[in-house]
Scaffold this active site. Structure first.
Site, short mmCIF file in Angstrom:
data_model
loop_
_atom_site.label_atom_id
_atom_site.label_comp_id
_atom_site.label_asym_id
_atom_site.label_seq_id
_atom_site.Cartn_x
_atom_site.Cartn_y
_atom_site.Cartn_z
N SER A 1 -26.52 -41.56 57.87
CA SER A 1 -25.69 -42.18 58.91
C SER A 1 -24.78 -41.11 59.48
O SER A 1 -24.58 -40.05 58.85
CB SER A 1 -24.84 -43.29 58.28
N TYR B 1 -18.96 -46.31 51.57
CA TYR B 1 -20.19 -46.24 52.38
C TYR B 1 -20.50 -44.80 52.74
O TYR B 1 -21.64 -44.34 52.60
CB TYR B 1 -20.01 -47.09 53.65
N1 LIG Z 1 -27.27 -50.02 62.32
C1 LIG Z 1 -26.54 -48.94 62.27
O1 LIG Z 1 -25.64 -48.72 63.11
C2 LIG Z 1 -26.78 -47.90 61.22
C3 LIG Z 1 -26.16 -46.65 61.37
C4 LIG Z 1 -26.36 -45.68 60.40
C5 LIG Z 1 -27.15 -45.96 59.31
N2 LIG Z 1 -27.73 -47.18 59.18
C6 LIG Z 1 -28.55 -47.43 57.99
O2 LIG Z 1 -29.78 -47.98 58.39
C7 LIG Z 1 -30.36 -48.70 57.31
C8 LIG Z 1 -30.90 -50.03 57.81
O3 LIG Z 1 -29.81 -50.84 58.21
P1 LIG Z 1 -29.84 -51.75 59.50
O4 LIG Z 1 -28.84 -51.21 60.44
O5 LIG Z 1 -31.22 -51.95 59.96
O6 LIG Z 1 -29.19 -53.08 58.89
P2 LIG Z 1 -29.79 -54.55 58.66
O7 LIG Z 1 -30.31 -55.12 59.93
O8 LIG Z 1 -28.72 -55.28 57.94
O9 LIG Z 1 -31.02 -54.29 57.70
C9 LIG Z 1 -30.83 -53.93 56.35
C10 LIG Z 1 -32.14 -54.06 55.62
O10 LIG Z 1 -31.94 -53.65 54.27
C11 LIG Z 1 -32.51 -54.62 53.44
N3 LIG Z 1 -31.84 -54.69 52.14
C12 LIG Z 1 -30.53 -54.87 51.85
N4 LIG Z 1 -30.36 -54.94 50.53
C13 LIG Z 1 -31.60 -54.79 49.96
C14 LIG Z 1 -32.09 -54.80 48.65
N5 LIG Z 1 -31.29 -54.95 47.58
N6 LIG Z 1 -33.43 -54.65 48.45
C15 LIG Z 1 -34.25 -54.50 49.50
N7 LIG Z 1 -33.85 -54.50 50.77
C16 LIG Z 1 -32.54 -54.65 50.99
C17 LIG Z 1 -32.40 -55.93 54.18
O11 LIG Z 1 -33.45 -56.79 53.74
P3 LIG Z 1 -33.25 -58.11 52.82
O12 LIG Z 1 -31.85 -58.59 53.01
O13 LIG Z 1 -34.30 -59.05 53.33
O14 LIG Z 1 -33.53 -57.62 51.43
C18 LIG Z 1 -32.66 -55.48 55.60
O15 LIG Z 1 -34.04 -55.47 55.87
C19 LIG Z 1 -29.26 -48.79 56.24
O16 LIG Z 1 -29.51 -47.83 55.25
C20 LIG Z 1 -28.00 -48.44 57.01
O17 LIG Z 1 -27.01 -47.93 56.18
C21 LIG Z 1 -27.57 -48.15 60.12
#
Ligand SMILES: NC(=O)c1ccc[n+]([C@@H]2O[C@H](COP(=O)([O-])OP(=O)(O)OC[C@H]3O[C@@H](n4cnc5c(N)ncnc54)[C@H](OP(=O)(O)O)[C@@H]3O)[C@@H](O)[C@H]2O)c1
Length: 248
Positions: free
Chosen positions: A143, A156
């Site tokens: 991130s 985080y």
């Molecule tokens: N969106 C942003 O602005 C942003 C920026 C920088 C980095 N990121 C990173 O991108 C990644 C994806 O996040 P996102 O933004 O797409 O958020 P999101 O829409 O909340 O998706 C998160 C995903 O992680 C899964 N997850 C959470 N806990 C889990 C567990 N214990 N086992 C398996 N799966 C799990 C969730 O699936 P289930 O709940 O169905 O298990 C969901 O599919 C993360 O690592 C986040 O830190 C995001």
């Protein structure tokens, strides 16, 4: 279709929403076989069905990345059904940011378990297969918070700094096996991620940031596809991207 994505077997954790879901759609449209892991099985099962309906190959496996044997099962299912694993996209993560003084210790634990240990379990599951294949690509998701720290973001950010460190260590260690490593650090991307914040002291600021600047999740999918689509002797190690309007 891009020839260096077409036919590749790509395992994606956290494929039930956000960046993982967008990557599954984008890579499947480019001809990749996608193996989807998340806890919400109904979501990934529906996504797999949809991608199959569009002519793609897709498999959904209920996976909690905090459970090492479940991550192993996900990866082994890919190898069993499709014969190999070309890409491991360690994407699952959560961001329940809070001020340290509010002592949301359970949230700290969850972030460490999912964002760090989940990534390690993904590496542990994929690496032996990739070593045997003498080929493979491990993509971890850090991130902007893996490069910067702000109030409310200490834990985080610590987990995302850890993902950067792990990715760099991994990069150096897998040369002999012809394995590529990429760490992608997104800025604000519109997903369900802000929903994991419960501390009112940081929620407003995060919601405001996402409302003002967040870009669609296919921005991430294209970055992942870029790294995957390179010729096998090109290793894209790091990608850091933000919405054009994001300052922090
Ligand atoms: N969106 C942003 O602005 C942003 C920026 C920088 C980095 N990121 C990173 O991108 C990644 C994806 O996040 P996102 O933004 O797409 O958020 P999101 O829409 O909340 O998706 C998160 C995903 O992680 C899964 N997850 C959470 N806990 C889990 C567990 N214990 N086992 C398996 N799966 C799990 C969730 O699936 P289930 O709940 O169905 O298990 C969901 O599919 C993360 O690592 C986040 O830190 C995001």
């Amino acid at each position: 279709m891009s020839s260096n994505i077409e036919g590749k077997v790509v395992v994606i954790t956290g494929a039930s929403s956000g960046l993982g879901e967008a990557s599954a759609r984008h890579l499947s449209a480019q001809g990749a076989t996608v193996v989807l892991g998340a806890r919400r099985i109904e979501r990934i099962a529906a996504l797999a069905k949809e991608l199959q309906g569009n002519g793609g190959k897709a498999l959904a496996v209920e996976t909690d990345v905090t459970q090492r044997e479940q991550v192993q099962k996900l990866v082994d299912a890919a190898v069993q059904d499709y014969g190999r694993i070309d890409v491991m996209l360690n994407n699952a993560g959560l961001m329940p940011q809070s001020l340290l003084e509010n002592l949301k210790v359970d949230d700290w634990d969850r972030m460490i378990d999912v964002n760090i240990k989940g990534v390690l379990y993904g590496i542990a599951a994929a690496l032996p297969h990739m070593k045997k294949q003498k080929a493979g690509h491990i993509i971890n998701v850090s991130s902007v918070a893996g490069h910067k720290v702000g109030p409310g973001g200490a834990v985080y950010s610590a987990t995302k700094h850890a993902v950067l460190a792990l990715s760099e260590g991994l990069r150096q260690e897998v040369k002999a096996y012809n394995i590529r490593t990429t760490v992608i650090s997104p800025g604000a991307v519109a997903t369900e991620l802000p929903n994991t914040v419960t501390d009112p002291a940081v929620l407003d600021r995060i919601q405001q940031l996402y409302k003002e600047v967040a870009i669609p999740a296919d921005s991430f999918a294209r970055a992942a596809a870029y790294a995957i689509s390179q010729p096998e002797d090109v290793d894209i190690n790091e990608i850091l991207f933000r919405p054009t309007q994001q300052v922090y």
